[in-house]
Motif scaffolding. Structure first.
Motif, PDB file in Angstrom:
ATOM      1  N   ALA A 182       6.041  14.930  -3.383  1.00 29.93           N
ATOM      2  CA  ALA A 182       5.731  13.576  -4.224  1.00 29.93           C
ATOM      3  C   ALA A 182       6.385  13.122  -5.423  1.00 29.93           C
ATOM      4  O   ALA A 182       6.676  11.353  -5.524  1.00 29.93           O
ATOM      5  N   GLU A 232       8.034   9.593  -6.306  1.00 28.88           N
ATOM      6  CA  GLU A 232       7.548   8.253  -7.484  1.00 28.88           C
ATOM      7  C   GLU A 232       9.080   8.282  -8.514  1.00 28.88           C
ATOM      8  O   GLU A 232       9.053   7.421  -8.995  1.00 28.88           O
ATOM      9  N   ALA A 291      10.787   5.212  -7.513  1.00 28.91           N
ATOM     10  CA  ALA A 291      10.066   3.813  -7.484  1.00 28.91           C
ATOM     11  C   ALA A 291       9.716   3.094  -8.715  1.00 28.91           C
ATOM     12  O   ALA A 291       9.613   2.007  -8.901  1.00 28.91           O
ATOM     13  N   ILE A 319      13.069   0.460  -2.735  1.00 30.18           N
ATOM     14  CA  ILE A 319      12.477   0.949  -1.466  1.00 30.18           C
ATOM     15  C   ILE A 319      13.016   1.212  -0.407  1.00 30.18           C
ATOM     16  O   ILE A 319      12.672   1.705   0.299  1.00 30.18           O
ATOM     17  N   VAL A 367      13.783   4.737  -1.140  1.00 30.09           N
ATOM     18  CA  VAL A 367      12.184   5.576  -0.612  1.00 30.09           C
ATOM     19  C   VAL A 367      11.910   5.211   0.862  1.00 30.09           C
ATOM     20  O   VAL A 367      11.961   6.611   1.613  1.00 30.09           O
ATOM     21  N   ARG A 368      13.151   4.599   1.593  1.00 24.81           N
ATOM     22  CA  ARG A 368      12.341   4.041   2.794  1.00 24.81           C
ATOM     23  C   ARG A 368      14.286   5.906   3.405  1.00 24.81           C
ATOM     24  O   ARG A 368      13.663   6.200   4.541  1.00 24.81           O
ATOM     25  N   SER A 400      12.473   9.171   3.225  1.00 26.10           N
ATOM     26  CA  SER A 400      11.433   9.606   3.175  1.00 26.10           C
ATOM     27  C   SER A 400      11.722   9.539   4.501  1.00 26.10           C
ATOM     28  O   SER A 400      11.388  10.212   5.713  1.00 26.10           O
ATOM     29  N   PHE A 450       5.057   7.589   2.684  1.00 27.36           N
ATOM     30  CA  PHE A 450       5.952   6.422   2.209  1.00 27.36           C
ATOM     31  C   PHE A 450       6.930   6.001   2.900  1.00 27.36           C
ATOM     32  O   PHE A 450       7.525   4.511   2.450  1.00 27.36           O
ATOM     33  N   GLU A 451       7.396   6.432   4.077  1.00 22.12           N
ATOM     34  CA  GLU A 451       8.576   5.236   4.669  1.00 22.12           C
ATOM     35  C   GLU A 451       7.169   4.391   5.747  1.00 22.12           C
ATOM     36  O   GLU A 451       8.549   3.655   5.146  1.00 22.12           O
ATOM     37  N   LEU A 469       4.744   2.957   4.054  1.00 21.11           N
ATOM     38  CA  LEU A 469       4.450   1.772   2.788  1.00 21.11           C
ATOM     39  C   LEU A 469       6.576   0.895   2.569  1.00 21.11           C
ATOM     40  O   LEU A 469       5.950  -0.276   1.572  1.00 21.11           O
ATOM     41  N   ALA A 470       7.179   1.614   2.414  1.00 22.73           N
ATOM     42  CA  ALA A 470       8.692   1.387   2.210  1.00 22.73           C
ATOM     43  C   ALA A 470       9.008  -0.141   3.180  1.00 22.73           C
ATOM     44  O   ALA A 470      10.086  -0.256   3.098  1.00 22.73           O
ATOM     45  N   ALA A 471       8.454   0.558   4.646  1.00 22.94           N
ATOM     46  CA  ALA A 471       9.195  -0.331   5.846  1.00 22.94           C
ATOM     47  C   ALA A 471       8.715  -1.963   5.193  1.00 22.94           C
ATOM     48  O   ALA A 471       7.675  -1.971   5.119  1.00 22.94           O
ATOM     49  N   PRO A 472      10.053  -2.741   6.170  1.00 21.72           N
ATOM     50  CA  PRO A 472       9.337  -4.290   5.203  1.00 21.72           C
ATOM     51  C   PRO A 472       8.545  -4.715   6.353  1.00 21.72           C
ATOM     52  O   PRO A 472       7.783  -5.865   5.477  1.00 21.72           O
ATOM     53  N   GLU A 473       8.066  -4.074   7.454  1.00 20.61           N
ATOM     54  CA  GLU A 473       6.473  -4.759   8.441  1.00 20.61           C
ATOM     55  C   GLU A 473       5.577  -4.696   6.900  1.00 20.61           C
ATOM     56  O   GLU A 473       4.216  -5.394   7.994  1.00 20.61           O
ATOM     57  N   PRO A 501       9.719  -6.747  -1.703  1.00 23.72           N
ATOM     58  CA  PRO A 501      10.118  -5.507  -1.966  1.00 23.72           C
ATOM     59  C   PRO A 501       9.492  -4.646  -3.014  1.00 23.72           C
ATOM     60  O   PRO A 501       8.941  -4.017  -3.219  1.00 23.72           O
ATOM     61  N   ARG A 534       6.279  -3.978  -1.860  1.00 25.68           N
ATOM     62  CA  ARG A 534       6.174  -2.416  -1.311  1.00 25.68           C
ATOM     63  C   ARG A 534       6.980  -1.575  -2.058  1.00 25.68           C
ATOM     64  O   ARG A 534       6.011   0.102  -2.564  1.00 25.68           O
ATOM     65  N   ILE A 535       7.668  -0.998  -2.728  1.00 24.38           N
ATOM     66  CA  ILE A 535       7.898  -0.561  -4.474  1.00 24.38           C
ATOM     67  C   ILE A 535       6.237   0.261  -5.386  1.00 24.38           C
ATOM     68  O   ILE A 535       6.235   1.467  -5.915  1.00 24.38           O
ATOM     69  N   VAL A 584       4.320   2.169  -3.275  1.00 27.81           N
ATOM     70  CA  VAL A 584       4.543   3.918  -3.354  1.00 27.81           C
ATOM     71  C   VAL A 584       4.875   4.525  -4.383  1.00 27.81           C
ATOM     72  O   VAL A 584       4.570   5.548  -4.671  1.00 27.81           O
ATOM     73  N   ARG A 585       4.987   4.120  -6.165  1.00 30.20           N
ATOM     74  CA  ARG A 585       5.277   4.146  -6.975  1.00 30.20           C
ATOM     75  C   ARG A 585       3.469   4.590  -7.036  1.00 30.20           C
ATOM     76  O   ARG A 585       3.345   5.551  -7.845  1.00 30.20           O
ATOM     77  N   SER A 591       2.502   7.618  -4.639  1.00 25.58           N
ATOM     78  CA  SER A 591       3.045   8.773  -5.052  1.00 25.58           C
ATOM     79  C   SER A 591       2.259  10.096  -6.365  1.00 25.58           C
ATOM     80  O   SER A 591       2.581  10.882  -6.551  1.00 25.58           O
ATOM     81  N   GLN A 592       1.894   8.918  -8.038  1.00 20.90           N
ATOM     82  CA  GLN A 592       1.304   8.919  -8.592  1.00 20.90           C
ATOM     83  C   GLN A 592       0.299   9.887  -7.774  1.00 20.90           C
ATOM     84  O   GLN A 592      -0.214  10.527  -8.520  1.00 20.90           O
TER      85      GLN A 592
END
Lengths: 296, 296
Positions: free
Chosen positions: A120, A124, A127, A139, A142-143, A146, B123-124, B126-130, B135, B138-139, B142-143, B146-147
């Protein structure tokens, strides 16, 4: 360029300092968790993945502090994988780099959690805005990390490794795939991280990616050779562990001579992949040659 | 609004379908890893965290497919934590939701890896453009995730929980902190995810954050009450497990009556926190009331 060992030592010092700043301080009720995280992160090691990050970042003149954060994230991820791999249910290793492994120094529950928390923490760190001003860069990091760490990367490779130890049947194609997943993807992430941070061209990204593919396999063959021929005083490991575990390796299948020749061929290809870069990439070229000739 | 149970079931169906699309298909040598990941992700459950994500996203008219991806990421993270918590070195639970726990159905090594890979997958996704075109959004996801998951969140909480079981000394402040970390942070992430996805105001973000804080504690008190007073046929768990384990809980310290009163007070505060929203937030309000009155 400076001597490779000097560069490696400088990189290790920078990254160790950054990791120390990023790791939580043991103070509250969960202090034991943070102690375990720190214990495993300060066990030493060559910091080869951080070196790849710092050197690839230098090619694009990335701020060193940003690169050191990404290098730390990679090392957190690598350390978590070592902690979990050492667990009794996995490789059951009592020692790691000459010290008790995390679950021996603490206990299994703490080691599992320390690994989980380090994964994690890696995300973090990537990000956070301090890693790069542009969220699109963060990002992307991260991508890629991951993907390198998950089921189609490090975890998938470790699963194949465990299954292979149980049934023992592996050909050279299967071992190559296993190692590309288990260690290759993280080497690849480390090498391309600089191109992502520095918004390098697709061509330079691919050059670093191809470099890492060959580098990673050569690294693994060298590891297998050290298990057969290494000096236990230098490697810190007894000789012949793989063979004793009935583990198929590049060396058990190819024999030591052909494996060594293959490793050198891979390193030539790795160096060739870097031809788009000038002498700024010399430390990466040196590191590649070092990796197959190392004695520990 | 539709009946809460209908909304919960609809949400579970949407998220189950999205998770199925996102989970890797077992096909290669590492198939066993993907089977274990799928096994634990399809074990059912109320999908309460995904419900919070979907409902908070609806407040900001976020595209449902984007919200379902974030909901799936949260459930992957939650599932990984259950797999690892059930391990022999942790809570040593043979069953989970009426089925063998992951390490019982497969083995310990596979369960450790399945949890590790699910964390990376979260995380993967969350990070994907879909997940979102921007961005920066998305970041931020992730942030925050992760926290919520790391040493200052879920992992830290589980560490305190393990230590508390060993020495057993806990006061109400210590239990509150433990639960805020262990389960509260993930509830908080789930609740604010909609505001992040929908670029809501700071005021709406804080409203959802405060809602989740109270909601999470009330949820935990209700859990402790079910352990004492629940119907094993409905909860799927034997009564009195916490007491048998000598575990300090809200109920063991406050007694059942005061604990129940406290849970209802917390839910009133949770609902109060949502006053910045109109009736679009009714499903969240209903969910809060349901959580303390549930029988399973």
């Amino acid at each position: 360029m400076a001597d490779l060992q000097t560069l490696l030592a400088e990189c290790a010092a920078t990254v160790d300092k950054t990791m120390d700043l990023l790791l939580p301080k043991p103070d509250d009720a969960e202090a034991l968790l943070f102690e375990a995280m720190r214990y495993s992160c300060t066990a030493g090691g060559k910091r080869l993945r951080p070196f790849l990050v710092m050197q690839s970042a230098a090619l694009f003149r990335v701020d060193k502090r940003c690169a050191a954060r990404v290098a730390s994230a990679v090392e957190f991820m690598h350390t978590y994988s070592l902690i979990h791999d050492d667990l009794p249910a996995m490789d059951n290793a009592d020692t790691r780099r000459g010290r008790p492994s995390c679950h021996k120094q603490f206990d299994e529950a703490t080691a599992i959690l320390a690994g989980d928390a380090l994964q994690a923490l890696a995300f973090e760190v990537l990000a956070a805005p301090e890693t790069h001003a542009d969220p699109a860069v963060r990002i992307e990091l991260v991508r890629e990390l991951s993907q390198a760490a998950g089921g189609h990367g490090m975890c998938g490779g470790q699963m194949i490794d465990l299954l292979a130890e149980r049934d023992g049947e592996m050909n050279i194609g299967a071992i190559t795939r296993l190692q590309r997943l288990k260690t290759g993807e993280m080497f690849a992430f480390s090498s391309v991280a600089g191109a992502i941070l520095g918004k390098g061209s697709y061509r330079s990204y691919m050059a670093l990616h191809n470099f890492a593919q060959e580098f990673g396999l050569a690294f693994q063959i060298a590891d297998d050779l050290l298990d057969v021929e290494g000096d236990p005083e230098k490697t810190g490991k007894p000789v012949g562990q793989d063979a004793a575990a009935g583990k198929a390796t590049f060396v058990s299948i190819l024999g030591a001579e052909r494996a060594r020749a293959q490793a050198h061929l891979l390193i030539d290809q790795a160096v060739h992949a870097l031809e788009v870069f000038d002498e700024a990439a010399d430390p990466l070229r040196e590191a590649a040659r070092y990796v197959v000739d190392r004695t520990n």
